[in-house]
Design a protein around this motif. Structure first.
Motif, PDB file in Angstrom:
ATOM      1  N   SER A   1       0.811  -1.228   0.000  1.00  0.00           N
ATOM      2  CA  SER A   1       0.000   0.000   0.000  1.00  0.00           C
ATOM      3  C   SER A   1       0.842   1.275   0.000  1.00  0.00           C
ATOM      4  N   GLY A   2       2.097   1.154  -0.326  1.00  0.00           N
ATOM      5  CA  GLY A   2       2.998   2.304  -0.425  1.00  0.00           C
ATOM      6  C   GLY A   2       4.360   1.813  -0.856  1.00  0.00           C
ATOM      7  N   VAL A   3       5.171   2.721  -1.359  1.00  0.00           N
ATOM      8  CA  VAL A   3       6.515   2.352  -1.808  1.00  0.00           C
ATOM      9  C   VAL A   3       7.419   2.173  -0.593  1.00  0.00           C
ATOM     10  N   VAL A   4       8.162   1.086  -0.582  1.00  0.00           N
ATOM     11  CA  VAL A   4       9.100   0.800   0.498  1.00  0.00           C
ATOM     12  C   VAL A   4      10.349   1.677   0.289  1.00  0.00           C
ATOM     13  N   ASP A   5      10.556   2.623   1.193  1.00  0.00           N
ATOM     14  CA  ASP A   5      11.723   3.506   1.158  1.00  0.00           C
ATOM     15  C   ASP A   5      12.567   3.246   2.390  1.00  0.00           C
TER      16      ASP A   5
END
Length: 151
Positions: free
Chosen positions: A106-110
């Motif tokens: 549900s979001g980009v892994v940064d």
């Protein structure tokens, strides 16, 4: 499949795989705090600097459409693709890896967080590859422009 597409696919897959492997390490608890930067797990719901996070679920659909549209455009614009194939392989591999994050997490892994002297946005390997791809295209265009101007 010709040699061109094999080389394109190899770069695409390499960037995608390396990015996902690094993210796997952070998703499994790795963390490091340093003086200049830290390696910490975050999930970016937007794009660069968390812009467009308000689009929520629509952002991943938009990103999917953009990646597919770019690929289709490049298939039909063979000259552009062949001039910048390495950069486009980097760009599409990295963009697809970040897109996969949106669907799975549900979001980009940064994970790279610069904090010495100023705080910078948290980013990842794919983000670096996207910026590298844009820089390569820019440099190639500049070199070609200078070559044509010198004629």
């Amino acid at each position: 499949m010709g040699k061109f597409w094999i080389k394109f696919a190899a770069i695409f897959v390499a960037v995608f795989a390396v990015d996902q492997i690094i993210k796997f390490v952070f998703l499994n608890g790795f963390r490091w705090d340093g003086e200049f930067f830290s390696l910490i797990l975050t999930f970016n719901k937007g794009v660069a600097f968390s812009m467009f996070a308000f689009l929520d679920e629509w952002l991943k659909i938009l990103q999917l459409v953009l990646i597919i549209a770019l690929f289709i455009y490049l298939v039909y614009q063979k000259e552009l693709l062949h001039e910048h194939w390495v950069a486009f392989a980097l760009l599409l591999g990295a963009g697809s890896s970040n897109l996969l994050d949106r669907f799975i997490h549900s979001g980009v892994v940064d994970y790279v967080f610069w904090h010495k002297w100023f705080e910078f946005a948290v980013f990842n390997f794919a983000d670096v590859m996207i910026n590298l791809a844009v820089a390569i295209i820019f440099i190639q265009i500049l070199i070609e422009y200078k070559r044509k101007k010198a004629k």
